[in-house]
Design a protein around this motif. Sequence first.
Motif, short mmCIF file in Angstrom:
data_model
loop_
_atom_site.label_atom_id
_atom_site.label_comp_id
_atom_site.label_asym_id
_atom_site.label_seq_id
_atom_site.Cartn_x
_atom_site.Cartn_y
_atom_site.Cartn_z
N ARG A 1 0.82 -1.20 0.00
CA ARG A 1 0.00 0.00 0.00
C ARG A 1 0.86 1.26 0.00
O ARG A 1 0.47 2.29 -0.56
CB ARG A 1 -0.91 0.02 1.23
N LYS A 2 2.04 1.17 0.61
CA LYS A 2 2.87 2.36 0.84
C LYS A 2 3.98 2.54 -0.18
O LYS A 2 4.64 3.59 -0.19
CB LYS A 2 3.49 2.29 2.24
N SER A 3 4.24 1.54 -1.04
CA SER A 3 5.39 1.60 -1.94
C SER A 3 4.97 1.45 -3.40
O SER A 3 3.94 0.85 -3.71
CB SER A 3 6.39 0.49 -1.59
N ASN A 4 5.79 2.00 -4.29
CA ASN A 4 5.53 1.92 -5.73
C ASN A 4 6.33 0.78 -6.36
O ASN A 4 7.25 1.00 -7.15
CB ASN A 4 5.89 3.25 -6.41
N PHE A 5 5.97 -0.45 -6.00
CA PHE A 5 6.67 -1.60 -6.55
C PHE A 5 6.31 -1.77 -8.02
O PHE A 5 5.15 -1.65 -8.41
CB PHE A 5 6.30 -2.87 -5.78
N SER A 6 7.33 -2.07 -8.84
CA SER A 6 7.10 -2.33 -10.26
C SER A 6 6.84 -3.81 -10.53
O SER A 6 6.12 -4.15 -11.47
CB SER A 6 8.32 -1.89 -11.08
N TYR A 7 7.43 -4.68 -9.70
CA TYR A 7 7.27 -6.12 -9.94
C TYR A 7 7.60 -6.92 -8.70
O TYR A 7 8.28 -6.44 -7.79
CB TYR A 7 8.14 -6.58 -11.11
N LEU A 8 7.07 -8.14 -8.66
CA LEU A 8 7.43 -9.12 -7.64
C LEU A 8 8.40 -10.11 -8.27
O LEU A 8 8.29 -10.44 -9.46
CB LEU A 8 6.22 -9.90 -7.13
N ASN A 9 9.31 -10.62 -7.46
CA ASN A 9 10.25 -11.64 -7.92
C ASN A 9 10.51 -12.57 -6.75
O ASN A 9 10.84 -12.10 -5.66
CB ASN A 9 11.55 -11.00 -8.40
N GLY A 10 10.35 -13.88 -6.96
CA GLY A 10 10.63 -14.76 -5.84
C GLY A 10 10.26 -16.20 -6.07
O GLY A 10 9.87 -16.62 -7.16
N TYR A 11 10.38 -16.97 -4.99
CA TYR A 11 10.10 -18.39 -5.02
C TYR A 11 8.61 -18.62 -5.30
O TYR A 11 7.74 -17.99 -4.70
CB TYR A 11 10.46 -19.04 -3.70
N THR A 12 8.34 -19.54 -6.18
CA THR A 12 6.97 -19.81 -6.61
C THR A 12 6.06 -20.12 -5.42
O THR A 12 4.97 -19.56 -5.29
CB THR A 12 6.95 -20.99 -7.60
N SER A 13 6.49 -21.03 -4.54
CA SER A 13 5.62 -21.47 -3.45
C SER A 13 5.27 -20.33 -2.52
O SER A 13 4.14 -20.26 -2.01
CB SER A 13 6.30 -22.60 -2.66
N ALA A 14 6.20 -19.41 -2.26
CA ALA A 14 5.93 -18.28 -1.38
C ALA A 14 4.90 -17.34 -2.00
O ALA A 14 3.98 -16.85 -1.32
CB ALA A 14 7.22 -17.53 -1.09
N ILE A 15 5.04 -17.09 -3.30
CA ILE A 15 4.11 -16.18 -3.98
C ILE A 15 2.74 -16.82 -4.12
O ILE A 15 1.70 -16.14 -4.02
CB ILE A 15 4.69 -15.73 -5.33
#
Length: 436
Positions: free
Chosen positions: A186-200
């Motif tokens: 809510r507070k940040s302007n993230f452009s993308y997520l990147n990470g382990y499949t199971s966590a996402i």
Amino acid sequence: MDWFKLSLQLNKFPIKRAQQTLEKIQNIPETDYAEYQRRRRNAILDYHIQHNSFYGEFFNWDGFDDWQHVPIMKKSDLQQPLKDRLSSTYNTKTAYVGKTSGSSGHPFIFAKNRFAHALSWAGFQDRYHWYGIDLNKSLQARFYGIPLDFYGNIQERLKDRISLRRRFNIFDLSEKKMEEFLQRFRKSNFSYLNGYTSAIVLFARFLKDKGIILKELCPSLKICIVTSERLFEKDKQLIEASLGVPVINEYGASEVGLIAFEDTENHWIVNSEDLYIEILDENDQILPYGEEGRVVITSLYNKAHPMIRYDIGDIGCLSTKSTLKKPILDKLIGRTNDIARLPDGKVVPGLTFYYVTKTIIEDNGNIKEFVIIQTKTDEFHINYVSENELTTEQKARIMDAVKIYVGDNLVIVFERKDILKRSRSGKLKQFTSQIS
């Protein structure tokens, strides 16, 4: 400020030269690509025969006449001290040194010369541009683990800050923790997520249960990149529905870099610029496009350490639509990890055990293979194959790591085995939960 480029340059990785080289390779016409690959394969082979005594003995070279006669390297071949595998032209101070995750059950330490490492990063940056992501400017929500010791933690967070990455610690994926994740979006302007499949996937399920679409809270989001674990179609649909952005499949390995990346037409494009990919059958014969077999990789620019016809431990298939310049990965089998559920309700991705295995990856080749099996909510079995029994001190170190990264009051049972049970594909699954 180009933060990503600056961070590589500060670490003496020649990213500008790597980007120029990548562009030249990409401009080679399809008609000349077979010759480019042939020259690079022969050049890296000749280099290691001349400058790497380990590879000279491994190959037992008496005259080169056919690429198919080059022996296949297994991960087990590399489980010996790194100093014995380095080329004479490099040392641990002049090369990049890293550790594999051991996701296949065969951990080892590897090295890459700085140009080869920079070329890998140039490839990642090139693919991210397909989706409007600039590693110098785009803010990443990073769903990975992080070292919990003081110095390792500080070092990783500093790297994250310079590289425009904000870490979402996946060692605890309880509902309370994911509520905190939401507030950050809510507070940040993230452009993308990147990470382990199971966590996402777990985060996506949480969002679905809450009736939330992440992009509505964070409109700057463009894509989600999943890596390190297999992405099933139903999980992809869940993530895309819950996040409100496309999910991109990335296939890579720390020891060779980017292997394949999904394009905007949902084709998994194989990296043919600095890697040479083959699909082999059980008799080490090269299979034609469309047939399923072992993924074998040659790193065309790594002079510090030979990665030549390296069997990465995965089963895959190249599409019949592939060309030499643009191979397309049609299917990949492997790297599927379970989730550990603990007595206190904590949920931990199987890849959390990557951080536990770091404590037993010693540069002496003692541990040959290992798997971790959850038999009860509070009991885990570590089955391993080794030259020598783990000492009381080594077991204590592993217990301490489990306490730090996984949780307290857990029973750890060590079992030394002569061999470990494999799946029908021949892979070892590093972590398995027997809890329904």
